[in-house]
Structure formats: C-alpha cells, structure tokens
Design a protein around this motif. Structure first.
Motif, PDB file in Angstrom:
ATOM      1  N   ALA A 170       0.814  -1.214   0.000  1.00 19.25           N
ATOM      2  CA  ALA A 170       0.000   0.000   0.000  1.00 19.25           C
ATOM      3  C   ALA A 170       0.845   1.260   0.000  1.00 19.25           C
ATOM      4  O   ALA A 170       0.394   2.317  -0.455  1.00 19.25           O
ATOM      5  CB  ALA A 170      -0.933   0.002   1.215  1.00 19.25           C
ATOM      6  N   GLY A 171       2.067   1.173   0.510  1.00 17.88           N
ATOM      7  CA  GLY A 171       2.929   2.351   0.541  1.00 17.88           C
ATOM      8  C   GLY A 171       2.544   3.358   1.598  1.00 17.88           C
ATOM      9  O   GLY A 171       2.996   4.507   1.561  1.00 17.88           O
ATOM     10  N   VAL A 172       1.713   2.947   2.546  1.00 13.78           N
ATOM     11  CA  VAL A 172       1.313   3.818   3.653  1.00 13.78           C
ATOM     12  C   VAL A 172       2.306   3.636   4.792  1.00 13.78           C
ATOM     13  O   VAL A 172       2.716   2.519   5.100  1.00 13.78           O
ATOM     14  CB  VAL A 172      -0.113   3.478   4.127  1.00 13.78           C
ATOM     15  N   SER A 173       2.703   4.718   5.418  1.00 11.92           N
ATOM     16  CA  SER A 173       3.691   4.654   6.489  1.00 11.92           C
ATOM     17  C   SER A 173       3.119   3.928   7.705  1.00 11.92           C
ATOM     18  O   SER A 173       2.125   4.360   8.289  1.00 11.92           O
ATOM     19  CB  SER A 173       4.129   6.071   6.880  1.00 11.92           C
ATOM     20  N   LEU A 251      -4.695   0.177  -6.211  1.00  8.50           N
ATOM     21  CA  LEU A 251      -3.801   0.833  -5.264  1.00  8.50           C
ATOM     22  C   LEU A 251      -4.476   1.945  -4.460  1.00  8.50           C
ATOM     23  O   LEU A 251      -4.270   2.016  -3.236  1.00  8.50           O
ATOM     24  CB  LEU A 251      -2.559   1.361  -5.989  1.00  8.50           C
ATOM     25  N   PRO A 252      -5.279   2.835  -5.046  1.00 11.98           N
ATOM     26  CA  PRO A 252      -5.915   3.875  -4.223  1.00 11.98           C
ATOM     27  C   PRO A 252      -6.804   3.289  -3.124  1.00 11.98           C
ATOM     28  O   PRO A 252      -6.789   3.782  -1.979  1.00 11.98           O
ATOM     29  CB  PRO A 252      -6.740   4.675  -5.244  1.00 11.98           C
ATOM     30  N   ARG A 255      -4.599   1.730  -0.406  1.00 18.28           N
ATOM     31  CA  ARG A 255      -4.034   2.759   0.474  1.00 18.28           C
ATOM     32  C   ARG A 255      -5.059   3.231   1.493  1.00 18.28           C
ATOM     33  O   ARG A 255      -4.743   3.417   2.674  1.00 18.28           O
ATOM     34  CB  ARG A 255      -3.526   3.922  -0.360  1.00 18.28           C
ATOM     35  N   VAL A 258      -5.477   0.440   4.174  1.00 19.12           N
ATOM     36  CA  VAL A 258      -4.369   0.370   5.132  1.00 19.12           C
ATOM     37  C   VAL A 258      -4.335   1.613   6.013  1.00 19.12           C
ATOM     38  O   VAL A 258      -3.987   1.532   7.195  1.00 19.12           O
ATOM     39  CB  VAL A 258      -3.033   0.163   4.392  1.00 19.12           C
ATOM     40  N   ALA A 259      -4.731   2.769   5.467  1.00 18.70           N
ATOM     41  CA  ALA A 259      -4.829   3.975   6.297  1.00 18.70           C
ATOM     42  C   ALA A 259      -5.884   3.779   7.386  1.00 18.70           C
ATOM     43  O   ALA A 259      -5.692   4.193   8.537  1.00 18.70           O
ATOM     44  CB  ALA A 259      -5.168   5.177   5.430  1.00 18.70           C
TER      45      ALA A 259
END
Length: 267
Positions: A170-173, A251-252, A255, A258-259
């Motif tokens: 997801a690329g979420v921190s 992907l959106p 994200r 996962v957020a």
C-alpha cells in the motif's frame, strides 16, 4: 497449507510484437515450440536453478542436465521432471520469447518444505542455458506465483502475500514495530496481488490486491475487548471487506484500507 490461489490458465496463441530492442517477441505456443536443444524440448532439470542469488546465474551445461533417465511429463503447458528418490521436482512453462531469451514460469522443490516459484528470463546458448533475470518469485505464501495468463505482449499472474506484504504494498507509512506484529512468511496466505508484466517494455505493474478472510477473527461483539492485537484487527477489517465484496482493491483503495487499519488498529 492453503491450496494455490488461482488455477493456471491455458496460454493463448499470440501474434508477435516488436520489443524496444528491435527483437521480435512471440508468446504462447510459438514461444514454447522454440524452447528446444538439439531439436527436443529443453529438459526441466536444466532450468532447476539454485535459489541462492550468488550462484543462480551460473550457466548450466546441457550435457550435464539433460538426464535421459528422468522422463518429463507435459500437462497443461507445464513440462515437469520428478525425482522420486528425493521427492523433488522441477517444472517450467514457456510464456514468451525474445531472440535467444525466454520468459519462463518456474516451479521447483528439492523435496523439503520449500515450494519455489519464479518468473524468470533465461538465455539459451549452443551448449548452456542461464538464468539472466528474475522478475519475481517466492516460496508458497511468501510470494509464490500462480495463475499465469498471456496475451500478445503482457503476462498476468497472481502472487501470494501475507498481511505484512499487503501493508507494504500500500505504501502507507506504518511503524516497523507494527509490521513485526503482522503475519508473514510462507504459511501466511492472507491475500494475493495481481500483477501485469509487459514483455516488450520489461515493466511490472501491480494491478490489484485481493484480501482473504482465511484465519480472520470472529465478528466483534458488544462484549469484545476494546483493544485487540493488530493482526486480529486487520483480520476483522479484511473479513468485512470480503463480506461487502470490496476485497479486491486497486492501489488507491488499498491505500485507503491500510490507512483505516492504521487509524483503527494501531494504538
């Protein structure tokens, strides 16, 4: 252990396209027909490359790997050689060709617990064959590949992923300490990622991620504890997504999912 996440689809017979290098690309049966040595299909033991990166690219001599005592079997486009004594096997499927390079789906096991799969380019010479580039690969739930389908210039496939993998994709921190609490490894099939590989441009794109409800916790009740471990919390969110038929996410959407996990499950 969970079964493979998708069935291997038959390859399509595709027309050639032109690669950026100027070499003609063929896919499907045309590519498979050219994957030969001395007029015979290349033996699966010749593409049983080591999993160790340091030695994986070493050329394999046809004289040493074409074991006539091990007769390969062909099924659904996969050519397989089995070694009953070691309970091991090596298997390949030809997906595409560009000159003397071939894109192969590879599967192998040395007879132990490992069940390895790779999407790799190999180069065929007069006397040797070499692994020249690995696109993706893994061991069962830890990145195992399946479900290949091919058109004139792209290869689609699925990759098994764990919860930790899903969060990373997801690329979420997310804090490393949280990632360490999430399921991972070759037994943690918590979903699968669908990829498209463009043969002509040598580019890989994540198309979507699908969550599963396998191993998720039971529905939360009014008497459930207000705090759960992060994996159980993720499992609840995944289960609700499956029920709501929103488990397949580009992907959106991934994200955003996962957020939400980060907000609701990380304390």
């Amino acid at each position: 252990m969970l079964a493979r996440l998708a069935l291997v689809a038959p390859l399509l017979v595709a027309a050639p396209v032109r690669a950026q290098s100027g070499q003609r690309i063929t896919t499907g049966s045309a590519a498979a027909a050219a994957f030969v040595h001395q007029g015979k299909p290349i033996h699966p033991l010749c593409v049983w490359f080591p999993q160790e990166r340091a030695s994986r690219g070493a050329p394999v001599a046809f004289a040493t790997c074409s074991d006539a005592s091990v007769v390969p079997e062909l099924r659904d486009g996969w050519r397989t050689a089995r070694l009953p004594e070691q309970h091991g096997y090596a298997s390949y499927r030809v997906l595409a060709r560009e000159g003397d390079r071939f894109l192969l789906a590879l599967e192998s096991s040395g007879g132990g617990t490992g069940e390895f799969s790779d999407l790799s380019w190999v180069q065929v010479g007069p006397t040797t064959i070499s692994d020249v580039k690995d696109i993706l690969g893994g061991d069962r739930c830890a990145g195992g590949l399946s479900g290949y389908h091919v058109d004139v210039k792209t290869v689609g496939f699925s990759r098994a992923v764990s919860t930790a993998d899903i969060v990373r994709l997801a690329g979420v921190s997310v804090a490393d300490t949280v990632l360490g609490e999430l399921s991972s490894g070759y037994r943690a099939c918590n979903g699968y990622a669908s990829y498209t590989y463009d043969v002509a441009t040598d580019s890989l794109m994540l198309a979507s991620v699908t969550l599963t409800a396998d191993g998720s916790t039971a529905a939360r009740s009014d008497t459930a504890p207000s705090r759960r471990d992060v994996q159980s919390c993720f499992d609840d969110l995944a289960r609700h997504a499956v029920v709501a038929r929103t488990a397949t996410m580009r992907l959106p959407e991934l994200r955003a999912f996962v957020a939400r996990f980060n907000t609701e499950c990380v304390h």
